[in-house]
Design a protein around this motif. Structure first.
Motif, PDB file in Angstrom:
ATOM      1  N   SER A 187       0.745  -1.345  -0.074  1.00  0.00           N
ATOM      2  CA  SER A 187      -0.044   0.093   0.288  1.00  0.00           C
ATOM      3  C   SER A 187       1.058   1.249   0.099  1.00  0.00           C
ATOM      4  CB  SER A 187      -0.892  -0.131   1.120  1.00  0.00           C
ATOM      5  OG  SER A 187      -0.258  -0.068   2.399  1.00  0.00           O
ATOM      6  N   VAL A 188       0.403   2.202  -0.975  1.00  0.00           N
ATOM      7  CA  VAL A 188       1.462   3.409  -1.183  1.00  0.00           C
ATOM      8  C   VAL A 188       0.500   4.513  -0.891  1.00  0.00           C
ATOM      9  CG1 VAL A 188       2.695   4.487  -2.676  1.00  0.00           C
ATOM     10  CG2 VAL A 188       2.838   2.115  -2.502  1.00  0.00           C
ATOM     11  N   VAL A 189       1.003   5.428  -0.253  1.00  0.00           N
ATOM     12  CA  VAL A 189       0.247   6.954  -0.121  1.00  0.00           C
ATOM     13  C   VAL A 189       0.889   7.947  -0.826  1.00  0.00           C
ATOM     14  CG1 VAL A 189      -0.837   8.488   1.431  1.00  0.00           C
ATOM     15  CG2 VAL A 189      -0.984   6.064   2.174  1.00  0.00           C
ATOM     16  N   VAL A 190       0.661   8.938  -1.584  1.00  0.00           N
ATOM     17  CA  VAL A 190       1.234  10.151  -1.980  1.00  0.00           C
ATOM     18  C   VAL A 190       0.766  11.232  -1.712  1.00  0.00           C
ATOM     19  CG1 VAL A 190       2.235  11.235  -4.207  1.00  0.00           C
ATOM     20  CG2 VAL A 190       2.084   8.736  -4.134  1.00  0.00           C
ATOM     21  N   ILE A 191       1.322  12.196  -0.871  1.00  0.00           N
ATOM     22  CA  ILE A 191       0.572  13.206  -0.478  1.00  0.00           C
ATOM     23  C   ILE A 191       1.182  14.621  -1.332  1.00  0.00           C
ATOM     24  CG2 ILE A 191       0.268  14.897   1.382  1.00  0.00           C
ATOM     25  CD1 ILE A 191       1.040  12.867   3.363  1.00  0.00           C
ATOM     26  N   GLY A 192       0.263  15.179  -1.959  1.00  0.00           N
ATOM     27  CA  GLY A 192       0.457  16.178  -3.179  1.00  0.00           C
ATOM     28  C   GLY A 192       0.380  15.546  -4.414  1.00  0.00           C
TER      29      GLY A 192
END
Length: 368
Positions: A187-192
């Protein structure tokens, strides 16, 4: 001096770019003369224009560009006149302890390669030196750069699209592939979801992540993120992004990427992780505000926080690979370019970038 060129120069900061004539020196032994065709507009350029970052005018901004080799110095290897090329600001010497260890973005001699030479690269009409940013200075009809700031690309790669490879795309993809080494099924989160964030989202998809969560506060950009590979989106203006991500990932993400450049979002990137997770800060977080994290999460949950400069790239290898992915239809680059402007209209392009509505703006400077 070699030639007279038209360029967009920052003479005061904060200020606006001014179109003027500059004298460009001939290339030295390790340098290459490149006719600029396209140049991407980057937030780091914008931050020098608006005074967020300290700078010393006069300066010629622009560091991600594409063009055609016009002349080469006597020591140049691997480049020929007529080659299509892309610039990258992480120029490297190839000899220091970091370069020989494969950590090119940490090169100890970068500043010397970019700026130390017998004569200034650029002079304005008053005869004063104009500093090219990162030794590149792409907002001009031509540039003289060190050979280790260039990589050749195939001729079937459109130069306008290629211009964003040298910074935004290399940074975002490299953060995923090289800095964090994202694994399939994670699982990967990208902020922006600007240029770097959209590249990171695509990198996570290509790497085989099972969940790719985009976090932003602009609904239109979150919608666009789905096109680039986001499986879920979180509007940080409507909900607590940390809690939303922890719920979506059932306890916390395996990987997170901060692509805003804020101490607040950097702290959120760490808090969003599950045990053993890795947060990678890609954005340029100011030194003035510390990043707040819980120490117990470091030693009890083995969470990790790291930085990534230019995606820890090895761009002479990476950029040709990214071109292949684009030509195969697996990497969306045309879709990342929100607007194209001329060199004379470059300030309007930066106004668009400043509004937050654009993924990337590209300046059309010359003919291919």
């Amino acid at each position: 001096m070699g030639a007279t060129i038209e360029a967009a120069v920052l003479n005061t900061a904060p200020g606006a770019l001014e179109i003027e004539q500059l004298q460009l020196d001939d290339p030295g032994p390790d340098e290459v003369l490149v006719r600029v065709v396209n140049a991407g507009l980057c937030h780091s350029d914008l931050h020098e224009i608006d005074g967020t970052f300290e700078t010393e005018p006069p300066i010629l901004l622009g560091h991600e560009a594409s063009g055609v080799v016009e002349a080469i110095g006597s020591n140049v290897i691997g480049l020929r006149t007529g080659d299509h090329v892309v610039t990258c600001l992480s120029v490297f010497c190839g000899r220091c302890r970091y370069c020989t260890n494969g950590q090119l973005t940490l090169c100890e001699n970068r500043n010397g390669l970019s700026h130390d030479r017998p004569r200034p690269r650029l002079l304005n009409a008053a005869g004063h030196p104009v500093r090219p940013t990162a030794g590149i200075g792409a907002f001009a009809q031509a540039m003289v750069v060190h050979q280790n700031a260039l990589v050749a690309i195939p001729r079937d790669m459109p130069l306008a699209t290629a211009s964003i490879l040298g910074c935004a795309v290399t940074t975002g993809l490299g953060a995923v592939f090289r800095s964090a080494r994202v694994q399939p099924g994670t699982s990967v989160v990208v902020i922006g979801t600007g240029g770097i964030g959209m590249a990171a989202i695509q990198g996570a998809k290509i790497a085989g992540a099972a969940q790719v969560i985009a976090v932003d506060i602009v609904p239109e950009k979150l919608k666009a993120a789905e096109r680039f590979g986001a499986t879920h989106t979180v509007n940080g203006r409507d909900v607590d992004p940390v809690e939303a991500v922890r719920e979506l990932t059932r306890g916390g993400a395996d990987f997170s990427f901060e692509a805003v450049g804020s101490s607040v979002t950097a702290g959120q990137a760490f808090s969003m992780l599950g045990p053993g997770g890795l947060a990678t800060v890609v954005g340029m977080v100011p030194d003035t505000v510390p990043i707040a994290i819980k120490g117990s999460e470091l030693y009890l949950q083995e969470k990790r926080l790291q930085g990534s400069f230019m995606g820890s790239n090895q761009f002479k290898v990476d950029v040709p690979r990214y071109v292949d992915l684009y030509l195969q239809g697996r990497l969306l680059l045309d879709e990342m370019v929100s607007e194209r402007v001329t060199l004379r209209d470059i300030n309007s392009g930066f106004a668009t970038l400043s509004s937050g509505s654009a993924t990337r703006v590209v300046a059309d400077i010359g003919e291919s």
